[in-house]
Design a protein around this motif. Structure first.
Motif, PDB file in Angstrom:
ATOM      1  N   LEU A   1       0.830  -1.205   0.000  1.00 12.12           N
ATOM      2  CA  LEU A   1       0.000   0.000   0.000  1.00 12.12           C
ATOM      3  C   LEU A   1       0.861   1.250   0.000  1.00 12.12           C
ATOM      4  CD1 LEU A   1      -3.013  -0.247   2.459  1.00 12.12           C
ATOM      5  CD2 LEU A   1      -3.000  -0.348  -0.017  1.00 12.12           C
ATOM      6  N   GLU A   2       2.028   1.150   0.654  1.00  9.33           N
ATOM      7  CA  GLU A   2       2.814   2.360   0.851  1.00  9.33           C
ATOM      8  C   GLU A   2       4.217   1.983   1.297  1.00  9.33           C
ATOM      9  OE1 GLU A   2       1.403   5.696   0.753  1.00  9.33           O
ATOM     10  OE2 GLU A   2       3.551   6.101   0.715  1.00  9.33           O
ATOM     11  N   GLN A   3       5.233   2.650   0.754  1.00 10.03           N
ATOM     12  CA  GLN A   3       6.555   2.627   1.396  1.00 10.03           C
ATOM     13  C   GLN A   3       7.073   4.042   1.385  1.00 10.03           C
ATOM     14  OE1 GLN A   3       9.812   0.584  -0.485  1.00 10.03           O
ATOM     15  NE2 GLN A   3       8.889   0.661  -2.506  1.00 10.03           N
ATOM     16  N   ALA A   4       7.472   4.528   2.567  1.00  7.48           N
ATOM     17  CA  ALA A   4       7.830   5.942   2.668  1.00  7.48           C
ATOM     18  C   ALA A   4       8.625   6.204   3.931  1.00  7.48           C
ATOM     19  CB  ALA A   4       6.565   6.796   2.680  1.00  7.48           C
ATOM     20  N   GLU A   5       9.331   7.342   3.921  1.00 11.28           N
ATOM     21  CA  GLU A   5       9.884   7.871   5.155  1.00 11.28           C
ATOM     22  C   GLU A   5       8.696   8.222   6.040  1.00 11.28           C
ATOM     23  OE1 GLU A   5      13.167   9.112   5.995  1.00 11.28           O
ATOM     24  OE2 GLU A   5      13.959   7.929   4.335  1.00 11.28           O
ATOM     25  N   LEU A   6       8.805   7.867   7.305  1.00 11.89           N
ATOM     26  CA  LEU A   6       7.694   8.137   8.218  1.00 11.89           C
ATOM     27  C   LEU A   6       7.367   9.639   8.282  1.00 11.89           C
ATOM     28  CD1 LEU A   6       5.665   7.214  10.256  1.00 11.89           C
ATOM     29  CD2 LEU A   6       7.463   7.041  11.951  1.00 11.89           C
ATOM     30  N   SER A   7       8.424  10.461   8.351  1.00  9.56           N
ATOM     31  CA  SER A   7       8.166  11.910   8.481  1.00  9.56           C
ATOM     32  C   SER A   7       7.495  12.462   7.208  1.00  9.56           C
ATOM     33  CB  SER A   7       9.454  12.662   8.779  1.00  9.56           C
ATOM     34  OG  SER A   7      10.429  12.369   7.816  1.00  9.56           O
ATOM     35  N   GLU A   8       7.890  11.931   6.046  1.00 10.68           N
ATOM     36  CA  GLU A   8       7.265  12.367   4.794  1.00 10.68           C
ATOM     37  C   GLU A   8       5.791  11.973   4.767  1.00 10.68           C
ATOM     38  OE1 GLU A   8       8.570  14.208   2.298  1.00 10.68           O
ATOM     39  OE2 GLU A   8      10.231  14.430   3.714  1.00 10.68           O
ATOM     40  N   LEU A   9       5.534  10.741   5.182  1.00  8.52           N
ATOM     41  CA  LEU A   9       4.156  10.249   5.167  1.00  8.52           C
ATOM     42  C   LEU A   9       3.276  11.093   6.080  1.00  8.52           C
ATOM     43  CD1 LEU A   9       2.263   8.042   4.113  1.00  8.52           C
ATOM     44  CD2 LEU A   9       2.861   6.671   6.102  1.00  8.52           C
ATOM     45  N   LYS A  10       3.822  11.412   7.270  1.00 11.59           N
ATOM     46  CA  LYS A  10       3.028  12.206   8.210  1.00 11.59           C
ATOM     47  C   LYS A  10       2.836  13.636   7.719  1.00 11.59           C
ATOM     48  CE  LYS A  10       2.900  11.669  12.623  1.00 11.59           C
ATOM     49  NZ  LYS A  10       3.318  11.634  14.042  1.00 11.59           N
ATOM     50  N   LYS A  11       3.788  14.101   6.931  1.00 12.42           N
ATOM     51  CA  LYS A  11       3.661  15.451   6.382  1.00 12.42           C
ATOM     52  C   LYS A  11       2.621  15.493   5.263  1.00 12.42           C
ATOM     53  CE  LYS A  11       8.017  16.919   6.004  1.00 12.42           C
ATOM     54  NZ  LYS A  11       9.143  17.409   5.224  1.00 12.42           N
ATOM     55  N   SER A  12       2.416  14.349   4.601  1.00 11.14           N
ATOM     56  CA  SER A  12       1.596  14.391   3.387  1.00 11.14           C
ATOM     57  C   SER A  12       0.149  13.958   3.615  1.00 11.14           C
ATOM     58  CB  SER A  12       2.226  13.520   2.295  1.00 11.14           C
ATOM     59  OG  SER A  12       2.111  12.169   2.632  1.00 11.14           O
ATOM     60  N   VAL A  13      -0.151  13.410   4.784  1.00  9.19           N
ATOM     61  CA  VAL A  13      -1.526  12.992   5.047  1.00  9.19           C
ATOM     62  C   VAL A  13      -2.041  13.732   6.275  1.00  9.19           C
ATOM     63  CG1 VAL A  13      -3.054  11.059   5.575  1.00  9.19           C
ATOM     64  CG2 VAL A  13      -1.092  10.705   4.081  1.00  9.19           C
ATOM     65  N   HIS A  14      -3.200  14.379   6.124  1.00 10.44           N
ATOM     66  CA  HIS A  14      -3.754  15.128   7.250  1.00 10.44           C
ATOM     67  C   HIS A  14      -5.246  14.877   7.366  1.00 10.44           C
ATOM     68  CE1 HIS A  14      -0.071  17.450   7.823  1.00 10.44           C
ATOM     69  NE2 HIS A  14       0.009  17.433   6.511  1.00 10.44           N
ATOM     70  N   GLN A  15      -5.746  15.235   8.536  1.00  6.01           N
ATOM     71  CA  GLN A  15      -7.172  15.101   8.756  1.00  6.01           C
ATOM     72  C   GLN A  15      -7.804  16.493   8.744  1.00  6.01           C
ATOM     73  OE1 GLN A  15      -8.433  12.310  11.760  1.00  6.01           O
ATOM     74  NE2 GLN A  15      -9.871  13.811  12.538  1.00  6.01           N
ATOM     75  N   TYR A  16      -8.971  16.588   8.145  1.00  3.30           N
ATOM     76  CA  TYR A  16      -9.666  17.874   8.063  1.00  3.30           C
ATOM     77  C   TYR A  16     -11.097  17.687   8.533  1.00  3.30           C
ATOM     78  CZ  TYR A  16      -5.745  18.873   4.997  1.00  3.30           C
ATOM     79  OH  TYR A  16      -4.483  19.016   4.498  1.00  3.30           O
ATOM     80  N   CYS A  17     -11.598  18.683   9.255  1.00  2.00           N
ATOM     81  CA  CYS A  17     -13.012  18.704   9.609  1.00  2.00           C
ATOM     82  C   CYS A  17     -13.637  19.898   8.899  1.00  2.00           C
ATOM     83  CB  CYS A  17     -13.193  18.894  11.113  1.00  2.00           C
ATOM     84  SG  CYS A  17     -12.596  17.496  12.049  1.00  2.00           S
ATOM     85  N   CYS A  18     -14.766  19.678   8.286  1.00  4.64           N
ATOM     86  CA  CYS A  18     -15.446  20.801   7.637  1.00  4.64           C
ATOM     87  C   CYS A  18     -16.894  20.416   7.357  1.00  4.64           C
ATOM     88  CB  CYS A  18     -14.733  21.184   6.344  1.00  4.64           C
ATOM     89  SG  CYS A  18     -14.624  19.858   5.152  1.00  4.64           S
ATOM     90  N   ARG A  19     -17.658  21.413   6.923  1.00 10.63           N
ATOM     91  CA  ARG A  19     -19.019  21.146   6.453  1.00 10.63           C
ATOM     92  C   ARG A  19     -18.983  21.147   4.945  1.00 10.63           C
ATOM     93  NH1 ARG A  19     -23.575  22.898   9.616  1.00 10.63           N
ATOM     94  NH2 ARG A  19     -22.962  23.079  11.791  1.00 10.63           N
ATOM     95  N   LEU A  20     -19.417  20.065   4.380  1.00 11.02           N
ATOM     96  CA  LEU A  20     -19.411  19.956   2.919  1.00 11.02           C
ATOM     97  C   LEU A  20     -20.840  19.963   2.413  1.00 11.02           C
ATOM     98  CD1 LEU A  20     -16.720  17.209   2.236  1.00 11.02           C
ATOM     99  CD2 LEU A  20     -16.727  19.493   1.251  1.00 11.02           C
ATOM    100  N   PRO A  21     -21.071  20.555   1.240  1.00  8.59           N
ATOM    101  CA  PRO A  21     -22.410  20.448   0.640  1.00  8.59           C
ATOM    102  C   PRO A  21     -22.680  18.987   0.276  1.00  8.59           C
ATOM    103  CG  PRO A  21     -20.857  21.448  -0.885  1.00  8.59           C
ATOM    104  CD  PRO A  21     -20.135  21.289   0.402  1.00  8.59           C
ATOM    105  N   SER A  22     -23.970  18.644   0.180  1.00 11.74           N
ATOM    106  CA  SER A  22     -24.288  17.224  -0.022  1.00 11.74           C
ATOM    107  C   SER A  22     -23.748  16.708  -1.358  1.00 11.74           C
ATOM    108  CB  SER A  22     -25.803  17.009   0.059  1.00 11.74           C
ATOM    109  OG  SER A  22     -26.451  17.994  -0.712  1.00 11.74           O
ATOM    110  N   GLU A  23     -23.796  17.578  -2.373  1.00 10.51           N
ATOM    111  CA  GLU A  23     -23.203  17.166  -3.653  1.00 10.51           C
ATOM    112  C   GLU A  23     -21.775  17.686  -3.702  1.00 10.51           C
ATOM    113  OE1 GLU A  23     -24.403  15.479  -6.475  1.00 10.51           O
ATOM    114  OE2 GLU A  23     -25.896  14.789  -5.013  1.00 10.51           O
ATOM    115  N   THR A  24     -20.808  16.792  -3.518  1.00  9.76           N
ATOM    116  CA  THR A  24     -19.424  17.246  -3.502  1.00  9.76           C
ATOM    117  C   THR A  24     -18.694  16.689  -4.709  1.00  9.76           C
ATOM    118  OG1 THR A  24     -19.580  16.952  -1.143  1.00  9.76           O
ATOM    119  CG2 THR A  24     -17.417  17.489  -2.005  1.00  9.76           C
ATOM    120  N   PRO A  25     -17.972  17.534  -5.423  1.00  9.98           N
ATOM    121  CA  PRO A  25     -17.150  16.996  -6.502  1.00  9.98           C
ATOM    122  C   PRO A  25     -15.993  16.168  -5.939  1.00  9.98           C
ATOM    123  CG  PRO A  25     -16.699  19.337  -6.165  1.00  9.98           C
ATOM    124  CD  PRO A  25     -17.847  18.982  -5.278  1.00  9.98           C
ATOM    125  N   MET A  26     -15.341  15.445  -6.783  1.00  5.62           N
ATOM    126  CA  MET A  26     -14.177  14.647  -6.392  1.00  5.62           C
ATOM    127  C   MET A  26     -13.121  15.544  -5.759  1.00  5.62           C
ATOM    128  SD  MET A  26     -12.670  11.581  -6.874  1.00  5.62           S
ATOM    129  CE  MET A  26     -11.251  11.766  -7.968  1.00  5.62           C
TER     130      MET A  26
END
Lengths: 296, 132
Positions: free
Chosen positions: A211-236
């Protein structure tokens, strides 16, 4: 010295036609500490056995410290320290006898260092395997794996089922060995949170595939969690791994530069965007879930 | 313990080590001439990857916070007043960012936030016995 300690090239192993490891390729740089992560049954133990030449691949190949896992397994294993998932030892030998027995296989065995380590870890040396606790068996396995000063240490889920104290001792010993000898370490685990401080690289597999091979610090830098309100129809949204509704708020795990991700979310009509830290376990879960989603 | 690592944080572990040792120097918990634990000692004590600790130590030396004395180890450098002033500002600014963002998210206006800060500062410096 090779700059790569381990090369897995399209490794595949089938049991009764079903692939346990499926076209797996990855590389482990010499001197790195790599956590090999996957769920139960993802193929971690099978991979390790293939690397060590304890099992033969259905196709593909692996090289470990420059040796072919297929053709030079015995030679290769002399240079590797291996802690198996569930070590099984002859029931009639005491721990001390076992250490002495194993030392006979290695011309480079460091008796002084091995005995000192066994004493430091407080392994009851006069006991037989049946009389040892799970923690003591794990410590014994570590002593047996480190005794010949291997260039590469391969551990198969060494901390599973150990209490926190033993786990800590086990890691301290591992780190000490790493610091003293600059060893390459490759260890599998499904306890993701434990490995985060020690590993500098991660390889993640699911259903026998990479699934993945990476430097741990790079991986943590590139994946984040976001909270938001999205409209029901969301584009990709590019890089989206998982999306979960928590009341009116959506929790998203997205791969990409935070600024670009936030801009993309705004374009998609998101409000109240907040970014939150995510630990390796969160990244791992998101990657596995996203993979499942793709297969549907 | 000289460092306390939060592995859940998005701040890379080596950076946490750098920040915490720098902070300890700024807070006078570490003084010029103090010897830092060796890479090995710190990595074992904190169960950290020795490569990570080595990287942090390199960074600290590059920042002028520490100096390596051959064969003796790594020491807190002396004569770094100007440098420490810069680091102090850098760390303080970074530390304040999150609470300030949080206050803004709660809907405070700029003047409300200023009022809040003034109250908080009055309280802190009154306790300390009337600092500036």
């Amino acid at each position: 010295m090779n700059s790569l300690a381990i090369i897995a090239n399209n490794l595949t192993r089938r049991y009764a036609g079903l692939p346990a490891v499926d076209g797996l390729s990855f590389e482990i740089p010499t001197g790195s500490v790599t956590a090999y992560l996957g769920r139960n049954g993802a193929g971690k133990t099978t991979t390790i056995k293939l690397l060590l030449g304890l099992e033969q691949p259905s196709s593909g190949e692996a090289r470990v410290l420059g040796y072919s896992s297929i053709a030079q397994g015995a030679e290769l294993r002399r240079h590797v320290g291996y802690v198996p998932e569930a070590p099984v030892y002859p029931p009639w030998m005491t721990a001390a006898q076992l250490i002495s027995y194993v030392s006979g296989f290695y011309p480079d065995w460091d008796t002084g260092a091995a005995d000192e380590l066994a004493r430091k870890l407080e392994i009851p040396l006069n006991r037989k395997p049946g009389q040892l606790s799970r923690g003591d068996v794990a410590k014994l396995a570590l002593v047996l794996a480190l005794g010949h000063n291997p260039e590469l240490l391969i551990l198969d889920d060494p901390i599973a089922g150990l209490d926190p104290l033993v786990r800590r001792e086990f890691f301290e010993t591992m780190v000490q060995a790493m610091a003293e000898r600059g060893q390459t370490v490759f260890f599998s685990s499904h306890l993701v949170s434990e490995v985060e401080r020690i590993a500098d690289r991660v390889v993640i597999i699911e259903r026998g595939r990479l699934l993945e091979q990476a430097e741990l610090s790079e991986l943590k830098k590139s994946v984040h969690q976001y909270c938001c309100r999205l409209p029901s129809e969301t584009p990709m949204i590019q890089g989206l791994l998982t999306r979960r509704a928590s009341g009116p708020v959506d929790e998203l795990v997205i791969r990409g530069e935070p600024e670009q991700v936030i801009a993309a979310l705004s374009r998609a009509g998101a409000n109240d965007i907040q970014r939150a830290d995510i630990d390796l376990e969160g990244v791992f879960v998101a990657l596995v879930r996203a993979d499942k989603e793709v297969r549907r | 313990m000289i460092v306390n690592i939060d592995s859940k944080s998005n701040v890379p572990i080596f950076q946490q080590v750098v920040d915490q040792i720098t902070r300890a120097v700024l807070a006078h918990r570490l003084a010029p001439g103090d010897r830092l634990p060796s890479i090995r000692e710190l990595s074992v004590a904190a169960r950290l990857n020795p490569n990570t600790v080595a990287r942090a130590y390199q960074e600290l030396e590059r920042n002028g916070i520490t100096e390596t004395r051959r064969g003796q180890g790594c020491f807190i450098a002396s004569g770094q007043a100007g440098l420490l002033a810069t680091e102090r500002w850098k760390l303080a600014r970074a530390a304040l960012q999150q609470p300030l963002d949080a206050a803004r998210d709660l809907g405070l206006t700029r003047s409300e936030l200023e009022q809040l800060l003034t109250e908080a500062l009055d309280l802190i410096y009154a306790k300390q016995g009337g600092g500036k």
